[in-house]
Design a protein around this motif. Structure first.
Motif, short mmCIF file in Angstrom:
data_model
loop_
_atom_site.label_atom_id
_atom_site.label_comp_id
_atom_site.label_asym_id
_atom_site.label_seq_id
_atom_site.Cartn_x
_atom_site.Cartn_y
_atom_site.Cartn_z
N VAL A 149 -54.38 135.38 109.01
CA VAL A 149 -53.81 134.28 108.25
C VAL A 149 -53.54 133.12 109.21
N LEU A 150 -54.09 131.97 108.88
CA LEU A 150 -53.85 130.75 109.64
C LEU A 150 -53.04 129.83 108.75
N ARG A 151 -51.84 129.49 109.19
CA ARG A 151 -50.96 128.61 108.42
C ARG A 151 -50.96 127.22 109.06
N LEU A 152 -51.22 126.22 108.24
CA LEU A 152 -51.23 124.84 108.69
C LEU A 152 -50.21 124.04 107.89
N PRO A 153 -49.37 123.28 108.57
CA PRO A 153 -48.43 122.42 107.83
C PRO A 153 -49.20 121.36 107.03
N ALA A 154 -48.75 121.12 105.82
CA ALA A 154 -49.40 120.13 104.97
C ALA A 154 -49.42 118.76 105.64
N ALA A 155 -48.34 118.40 106.33
CA ALA A 155 -48.28 117.11 107.01
C ALA A 155 -49.36 117.01 108.09
N TYR A 156 -49.65 118.12 108.76
CA TYR A 156 -50.69 118.12 109.79
C TYR A 156 -52.07 117.90 109.16
N VAL A 157 -52.31 118.55 108.04
CA VAL A 157 -53.60 118.38 107.34
C VAL A 157 -53.80 116.92 106.98
N LEU A 158 -52.75 116.26 106.50
CA LEU A 158 -52.87 114.87 106.08
C LEU A 158 -52.96 113.90 107.26
N SER A 159 -52.29 114.23 108.36
CA SER A 159 -52.27 113.30 109.49
C SER A 159 -53.38 113.54 110.50
N ASN A 160 -53.95 114.75 110.51
CA ASN A 160 -54.98 115.07 111.50
C ASN A 160 -55.99 116.04 110.89
N LEU A 161 -56.71 115.58 109.90
CA LEU A 161 -57.68 116.43 109.20
C LEU A 161 -58.73 116.98 110.17
N ASP A 162 -59.21 116.15 111.08
CA ASP A 162 -60.22 116.63 112.04
C ASP A 162 -59.66 117.77 112.89
N GLY A 163 -58.41 117.65 113.32
CA GLY A 163 -57.78 118.71 114.10
C GLY A 163 -57.61 119.99 113.28
N ALA A 164 -57.25 119.82 112.01
CA ALA A 164 -57.09 120.99 111.13
C ALA A 164 -58.42 121.70 110.93
N ILE A 165 -59.48 120.94 110.68
CA ILE A 165 -60.80 121.53 110.49
C ILE A 165 -61.28 122.21 111.76
N SER A 166 -61.01 121.59 112.90
CA SER A 166 -61.39 122.19 114.18
C SER A 166 -60.66 123.52 114.39
N ALA A 167 -59.38 123.56 114.09
CA ALA A 167 -58.60 124.80 114.24
C ALA A 167 -59.12 125.89 113.30
N ILE A 168 -59.48 125.51 112.08
CA ILE A 168 -60.00 126.47 111.11
C ILE A 168 -61.36 127.01 111.58
N ALA A 169 -62.25 126.11 111.98
CA ALA A 169 -63.58 126.54 112.43
C ALA A 169 -63.47 127.44 113.66
N GLN A 170 -62.56 127.11 114.57
CA GLN A 170 -62.38 127.93 115.76
C GLN A 170 -61.84 129.31 115.40
N ALA A 171 -60.86 129.37 114.51
CA ALA A 171 -60.33 130.66 114.08
C ALA A 171 -61.40 131.49 113.38
N ALA A 172 -62.19 130.85 112.53
CA ALA A 172 -63.27 131.56 111.82
C ALA A 172 -64.30 132.10 112.81
N GLU A 173 -64.66 131.30 113.79
CA GLU A 173 -65.64 131.72 114.79
C GLU A 173 -65.12 132.92 115.58
N GLN A 174 -63.86 132.91 115.94
CA GLN A 174 -63.26 134.03 116.69
C GLN A 174 -63.27 135.31 115.86
N ARG A 175 -63.21 135.17 114.54
CA ARG A 175 -63.15 136.33 113.65
C ARG A 175 -64.51 136.75 113.11
N ARG A 176 -65.56 136.00 113.43
CA ARG A 176 -66.90 136.30 112.89
C ARG A 176 -67.24 137.76 113.16
N GLN A 177 -67.72 138.43 112.14
CA GLN A 177 -68.04 139.86 112.28
C GLN A 177 -69.51 140.07 112.53
#
Length: 119
Positions: A91-119
């Motif tokens: 589970v990756l929790r992102l603050p709503a304010a972070y998503v709105l203020s830094n969408l690129d950073g949020a997407i980067s964090a999500i993609a990185q977490a997904a890549e680390q978990r790739r099966q």
């Protein structure tokens, strides 16, 4: 794949029509398949509904507004997260304010977490 049944599935369908602004903004970006990962929105999983879910990486992304820090909500979120973790999900929790203020950073964090978990 985790699935919800009965009322959870019906509630997920309703939530897809009533997403918050941070969820809408994030969903539009996730539809572009960052890192090649496909996400589902408001995905029913057992008794819970994940804001976003990537089956390939078994990653759940939750967008937390201010309410998640109040009252018994942190405890409820912890119980929910442990339920997912017991089933092999991250589970990756992102603050709503972070998503709105830094969408690129949020997407980067999500993609990185997904890549680390790739099966």
């Amino acid at each position: 794949m985790l699935q919800g049944v009965g009322e959870t599935g019906r509630q997920a369908r309703r939530l897809r029509q009533d997403m918050s602004l941070p969820e809408i903004v994030l969903w539009r970006a996730l539809q572009q398949r960052p890192g090649g990962f496909k996400f589902r929105r408001q995905h029913p999983s057992g008794p819970y509904i994940a804001d976003f879910y990537c089956h390939e990486s078994r990653l759940i992304v939750e967008v937390d507004g201010e309410v998640h820090g109040r009252g018994d909500r942190p405890l409820r979120d912890d119980v929910r997260d442990r339920w997912f973790i017991q089933r092999g999900l991250t589970v990756l929790r992102l603050p709503a304010a972070y998503v709105l203020s830094n969408l690129d950073g949020a997407i980067s964090a999500i993609a990185q977490a997904a890549e680390q978990r790739r099966q």
